[in-house]
Design a protein around this motif. Structure first.
Motif, short mmCIF file in Angstrom:
data_model
loop_
_atom_site.label_atom_id
_atom_site.label_comp_id
_atom_site.label_asym_id
_atom_site.label_seq_id
_atom_site.Cartn_x
_atom_site.Cartn_y
_atom_site.Cartn_z
N GLY A 138 0.80 -1.22 0.00
CA GLY A 138 0.00 0.00 0.00
C GLY A 138 0.83 1.26 0.00
N SER A 139 2.12 1.14 -0.26
CA SER A 139 2.99 2.33 -0.24
C SER A 139 3.84 2.40 -1.50
CB SER A 139 3.87 2.32 1.01
OG SER A 139 4.64 1.13 1.10
N TYR A 140 4.96 1.69 -1.54
CA TYR A 140 5.80 1.73 -2.74
C TYR A 140 5.02 1.29 -3.97
CZ TYR A 140 10.60 2.80 -1.24
OH TYR A 140 11.73 3.43 -0.82
N ARG A 141 4.33 0.18 -3.86
CA ARG A 141 3.63 -0.33 -5.04
C ARG A 141 2.42 0.54 -5.39
NH1 ARG A 141 5.13 -6.28 -6.28
NH2 ARG A 141 7.16 -6.33 -5.31
N ARG A 142 1.83 1.12 -4.38
CA ARG A 142 0.75 2.08 -4.64
C ARG A 142 1.32 3.32 -5.35
NH1 ARG A 142 -2.83 4.82 0.20
NH2 ARG A 142 -4.25 6.07 -1.08
N ALA A 143 2.52 3.74 -4.94
CA ALA A 143 3.14 4.90 -5.58
C ALA A 143 3.52 4.58 -7.03
CB ALA A 143 4.37 5.34 -4.79
N ILE A 144 3.96 3.35 -7.30
CA ILE A 144 4.22 2.95 -8.68
C ILE A 144 2.94 3.08 -9.50
CG2 ILE A 144 4.74 1.01 -10.21
CD1 ILE A 144 6.68 -0.03 -8.10
N ALA A 145 1.85 2.52 -8.98
CA ALA A 145 0.58 2.55 -9.72
C ALA A 145 0.11 3.99 -9.93
CB ALA A 145 -0.47 1.75 -8.96
N ASP A 146 0.24 4.84 -8.90
CA ASP A 146 -0.14 6.25 -9.03
C ASP A 146 0.67 6.93 -10.14
OD1 ASP A 146 -1.84 5.95 -6.89
OD2 ASP A 146 -0.63 7.13 -5.49
N THR A 147 1.99 6.65 -10.14
CA THR A 147 2.89 7.30 -11.08
C THR A 147 2.58 6.89 -12.51
OG1 THR A 147 4.61 7.37 -9.37
CG2 THR A 147 5.31 7.68 -11.65
N VAL A 148 2.39 5.61 -12.72
CA VAL A 148 2.07 5.12 -14.06
C VAL A 148 0.73 5.68 -14.52
CG1 VAL A 148 1.61 3.06 -15.46
CG2 VAL A 148 3.46 3.04 -13.76
N GLU A 149 -0.24 5.65 -13.63
CA GLU A 149 -1.57 6.18 -13.99
C GLU A 149 -1.49 7.66 -14.37
OE1 GLU A 149 -6.02 5.69 -12.18
OE2 GLU A 149 -4.47 6.37 -10.77
N TYR A 150 -0.72 8.41 -13.62
CA TYR A 150 -0.62 9.85 -13.87
C TYR A 150 0.03 10.13 -15.23
CZ TYR A 150 0.61 14.77 -13.23
OH TYR A 150 0.74 16.13 -13.39
N PHE A 151 1.14 9.45 -15.51
CA PHE A 151 1.87 9.75 -16.74
C PHE A 151 1.34 9.01 -17.97
CE2 PHE A 151 5.05 11.12 -13.56
CZ PHE A 151 5.24 12.42 -14.00
#
Length: 264
Positions: A20-33
């Motif tokens: 819920g942290s690093y992997r969530r941040a990966i998903a957020d980043t990919v979704e954003y870009f």
């Protein structure tokens, strides 16, 4: 007490739950870009990491962005830089002020711990000096080891200190630092516990470089891989295929007694 083995631990997915942290941040980043076109699942991220070369989550995010663009012919901003990806990721993971740990409010503050200081003490009392080798940044790794676990001066080799896994340089450096503090441990077997294919490949690479020493890789199932029995079995098999001597559901199952049993 004469040491019987050195115990070294990865951090993400082993010491702390990063689903819920690093992997969530990966998903957020990919979704954003990808402009909201794609949000990778935990299984998508696991599939990438199973390739063994994507231990750096910033580079993993970048790779997922470009793989999506290539697969679906989606245009990506030609001016998109790696630095922009890192900045966005860090602000999600650490918070709006990612350079000041005292101000961190991001996902890092919510990570459940998977290991206790009492467990580490039990290893020390059993003749097993320990340390940490992680692909996390030093700031992130020290946050969990010092702020959350209360460790004063742990042996730690972090992202800034060594090449990315599966290059064994960082693992070997961790071993040497432990031996500097515990000269009596020189030449003793090394246990490395990690939750990814890259972690286990790192152990195998160290064994090739120093074959006279016993190197044992232990696979740890991260919490998100245990939600479904079939997925757990498949995840565990990938760790075994990468060289894990055993695969266990959580790191504290790696007791002193179990370590002795692995030494043969």
């Amino acid at each position: 007490m004469t040491p019987v083995a050195l115990a070294i631990f990865d951090i993400d997915g082993v010491v702390r739950d990063v689903g819920g942290s690093y992997r969530r941040a990966i998903a957020d980043t990919v979704e954003y870009f990808t402009l909201g076109s794609w949000r990778p699942s935990l299984a998508d991220i696991d599939q990438l990491k199973a390739e063994g070369t994507w231990n750096n989550d910033w580079k993993a995010s970048q790779e997922l962005i470009y793989r999506y663009a290539n697969r679906y012919g989606q245009p990506i901003d030609p001016n998109l830089s790696y630095e922009q990806i890192v900045d966005f990721f860090q602000k999600r993971y650490r918070g709006p002020d990612p350079d000041d740990p005292a101000q961190w409010t991001g996902y890092i503050t919510q990570e459940p711990l998977l290991l206790s200081s009492a467990y580490l003490q039990s290893l020390s009392q059993s003749g097993m000096p320990w340390g940490f080798f992680s692909g996390a940044t030093r700031g992130s790794a020290e946050y969990v080891l010092k702020n959350r676990l209360g460790l004063t001066d742990p042996v730690l080799v972090a992202m800034e200190d060594a090449p990315s896994k599966p290059d064994p340089t960082g693992l070997i450096s961790t071993v040497r630092q432990i031996e500097q503090r515990h000269p009596e441990a020189l030449g003793q077997p090394v246990i490395y516990a990690g939750d990814t294919v890259g972690d286990l490949q790192t152990v195998a690479a160290a064994a090739v470089k120093f074959p006279s020493r016993q190197w044992i890789g232990v696979g740890i199932l991260p919490p998100h891989a245990q939600a479904d029995a079939d997925y757990q079995a498949a995840y565990a098999q990938k760790l075994r295929d990468a060289g894990a001597a055993i695969v266990i559901p959580q790191v504290q199952d790696l007791t002193p007694e179990r370590i002795r049993s692995l030494l043969g």
